[in-house]
Enzyme design. Structure first.
Site, PDB file in Angstrom:
ATOM      1  N   PHE A   1      -9.405  -5.844  -1.106  1.00  0.00           N
ATOM      2  CA  PHE A   1      -8.186  -5.054  -1.207  1.00  0.00           C
ATOM      3  C   PHE A   1      -8.109  -4.188   0.060  1.00  0.00           C
ATOM      4  CE2 PHE A   1      -5.501  -1.447  -2.298  1.00  0.00           C
ATOM      5  CZ  PHE A   1      -4.364  -2.144  -2.671  1.00  0.00           C
ATOM      6  N   THR A   2      -6.877  -3.941   0.513  1.00  0.00           N
ATOM      7  CA  THR A   2      -6.663  -3.303   1.829  1.00  0.00           C
ATOM      8  C   THR A   2      -7.478  -2.013   2.027  1.00  0.00           C
ATOM      9  OG1 THR A   2      -4.702  -2.259   0.870  1.00  0.00           O
ATOM     10  CG2 THR A   2      -4.355  -4.292   2.106  1.00  0.00           C
TER      11      THR A   2
ATOM     12  N   ARG B   1       2.451  -9.615   1.016  1.00  0.00           N
ATOM     13  CA  ARG B   1       0.999  -9.662   0.848  1.00  0.00           C
ATOM     14  C   ARG B   1       0.546 -10.984   1.436  1.00  0.00           C
ATOM     15  NH1 ARG B   1      -0.599  -4.942   1.201  1.00  0.00           N
ATOM     16  NH2 ARG B   1      -0.868  -3.636  -0.624  1.00  0.00           N
TER      17      ARG B   1
ATOM     18  N   PHE C   1       0.283  -2.992   7.815  1.00  0.00           N
ATOM     19  CA  PHE C   1       1.465  -3.367   7.035  1.00  0.00           C
ATOM     20  C   PHE C   1       2.318  -2.159   6.639  1.00  0.00           C
ATOM     21  CE2 PHE C   1      -0.283  -1.964   2.985  1.00  0.00           C
ATOM     22  CZ  PHE C   1      -1.645  -1.973   3.256  1.00  0.00           C
TER      23      PHE C   1
HETATM   24  C1  LIG Z   1      -3.617   0.812  -5.316  1.00  0.00           C
HETATM   25  C2  LIG Z   1      -4.965   0.217  -5.279  1.00  0.00           C
HETATM   26  C3  LIG Z   1      -6.048   0.898  -4.712  1.00  0.00           C
HETATM   27  C4  LIG Z   1      -5.899   2.206  -3.968  1.00  0.00           C
HETATM   28  O1  LIG Z   1      -5.435   3.206  -4.764  1.00  0.00           O
HETATM   29  P1  LIG Z   1      -4.474   4.373  -4.207  1.00  0.00           P
HETATM   30  O2  LIG Z   1      -4.271   5.246  -5.400  1.00  0.00           O
HETATM   31  O3  LIG Z   1      -3.216   3.723  -3.709  1.00  0.00           O
HETATM   32  O4  LIG Z   1      -5.194   5.070  -3.110  1.00  0.00           O
HETATM   33  C5  LIG Z   1      -7.288   0.302  -4.798  1.00  0.00           C
HETATM   34  N1  LIG Z   1      -7.463  -0.897  -5.374  1.00  0.00           N
HETATM   35  C6  LIG Z   1      -6.439  -1.585  -5.907  1.00  0.00           C
HETATM   36  C7  LIG Z   1      -6.695  -2.907  -6.537  1.00  0.00           C
HETATM   37  C8  LIG Z   1      -5.157  -1.057  -5.861  1.00  0.00           C
HETATM   38  O5  LIG Z   1      -4.148  -1.771  -6.354  1.00  0.00           O
END
Ligand SMILES: *Cc1c(COP(=O)(O)O)cnc(C)c1O
Length: 459
Positions: free
Chosen positions: A126-127, A384, A451
């Protein structure tokens, strides 16, 4: 489609926010000014906003009432006690560190649990998660089952970890060089695909043999629990609460973005079993977030989160949630639109490779498709694919993910089935003229998490 498969909204609407659609010539100006990046479109110019399910939740009357119970003391807020008690009750994890959102928790965990040079295996990246792992000297290794990378394959529990891949990594690198296993429930970038209880249990058994810890990305754990109840043998009669509790009995801790399954607009937390790690987390949280008893949150936000968590594990809520998303997926599939199968818990992912076969991945087909969907209908979605995946930190080349997708993410308790009909019609009308979608190139490419703020022009 049989409408009986999709339960009506288990709530009535007490407060409304009007939305409107701009005329086409203005949408054209807006998307150009936004550099063909839907993140840069002003919210006011969006008709139906499916950019993300993050922080876009509608809170209940109970949660709004809870906001008035905020104890904004600098230290020792009673709302922290309520949140801690709720997390202990639902997840069974004793030590809680509140943070401003999920990435705040990822930052703390990566700093206390990764030594430079170590590997962090996970079920798809995940990013923000990978960013913090790499910033702390870790190397992310994808150990999700191969099928997760195949958009058109419809099988249950596509988010599972491939245990052979995990075993191989341990054999090759040595258990001492693995920081921990990061297990996401559900897997966002695989299309919101769930992980089975059996898989979580097996990961626990394997890692225990080597003394490796397992931390969950718990962001959408309630959605994951619904899939287990619906599709895994032996769980049909269990409550969502029982399933969530069992899931976390196989973890050493988790990071949580409260903006998703906690049904609030901001907040997050890190929680765990290990007391020594907890001490370290508390030492760091004061540097990055705030006192350990509020982290990055106001007292009222912790209160709303505690109430939201209890609402999220109610069956009527989560059944409607997952099935409303599935309704949109079913509509699109019936219209012949290529989507990731099966539909996951929070979003429908359009397969941009099959939608735009005339574009190469380096022409950013998903980015362009998202921009064109806005232009077509005022519906905002998100790329994505290759743009989100960023660049390899060593070679500097693009990461080239197999999945090149546009995500239609459904906010919780915000839109109705009729809105879903409208989105499906918009995607369908764009599909009919898909060859008019042009490729894009960068005009501005940020160094990190590109992104969010990148700008493009049409080729
Ligand atoms: C949104 C998300 C995060 C990060 O959370 P934030 O509250 O946006 O900082 C981490 N992992 C996954 C799978 C997410 O969807």
């Amino acid at each position: 489609m049989n409408l009986i498969d999709y339960p009506a909204e288990p709530f009535r609407i007490k407060s409304v926010e009007p939305v409107k659609m701009l005329p086409r010539n203005e949408r054209e100006r807006v998307i150009k000014e936004a550099g063909y990046n839907t993140f840069l479109v002003p919210s006011e110019d969006v008709y139906i906003d499916l950019l993300t399910d993050s922080g876009t939740n509608a809170m209940s009357d109970q949660q709004w009432a809870g906001m008035m119970l905020g104890d904004e003391a600098y230290a020792g807020s009673r709302n922290f006690d309520h949140l801690e008690e709720t997390v202990r009750d639902i997840f069974g994890l004793p030590h809680l560190v509140p943070t401003h959102q999920g990435r705040g928790a990822e930052n703390l965990l990566s700093q206390i649990a990764i030594k430079p040079g170590q590997y962090v295996p996970g079920n798809m990246y995940f990013t923000t998660t990978r960013y913090h792992q790499e910033r702390n000297g870790g190397t992310f290794v994808d150990i999700i089952r191969d099928e997760a990378h195949d958009a058109s394959l419809s099988i249950p529990f596509k988010g599972n970890i491939d245990l052979d891949k995990l075993q191989r990594l341990i054999d090759e690198k040595g258990a001492e060089n693995i920081a921990y296993v990061c297990l996401a429930v559900t897997v966002n970038l695989a299309g919101g695909q769930p992980v089975s209880m059996k898989n979580m249990k097996e990961v626990r058994e394997l890692t225990t043999q080597y003394g490796i810890k397992v931390f969950y990305d718990a962001t959408r754990c309630v959605e994951n629990a619904f899939f287990i109840k619906e599709q895994e043998e032996g769980y049909g009669d269990k409550t969502i609460r029982e399933i969530v509790r069992e899931m976390f009995s196989y973890a050493d801790g988790c990071t949580m973005s409260g903006k998703k399954d906690c049904l609030v607009n901001i907040g997050g937390f890190l929680c765990m079993n290990d007391e020594k790690l907890f001490e370290k987390a508390k030492e760091l949280v004061v540097v990055y977030e705030g006192m350990p008893s509020y982290g990055g949150m106001a007292g009222r936000d912790m209160e709303a989160m505690a109430i939201g968590l209890k609402e999220a594990v109610q069956y009527e809520y989560i059944e409607h949630r997952v099935k409303q998303v599935r309704y949109l997926g079913d509509k699109l599939r019936e219209a012949g639109i290529p989507i990731i199968e099966p539909t996951g818990g929070h979003a429908v992912f359009i397969d941009a490779r099959r939608f735009c076969p005339h574009l190469t991945q380096d022409q950013f087909p998903a980015q362009s498709l998202a921009a064109n969907l806005y232009l077509e209908s005022g519906v905002r979605s998100m790329e994505r694919g290759i743009v989100s995946a960023g660049r390899d930190k060593i070679t500097g080349d693009h990461h080239r993910p197999k999945l090149e997708t546009v995500r239609l993410t459904i906010p919780r308790r915000v839109y109705t089935y009729r809105h879903m009909d409208l989105v499906a019609a918009a995607v369908q009308s764009l599909y009919e003229k898909r060859e008019t979608i042009k490729g894009l190139r960068f005009v501005y490419e940020p160094a990190q998490l590109r992104f969010f703020t990148a700008r493009f022009e049409e080729i």
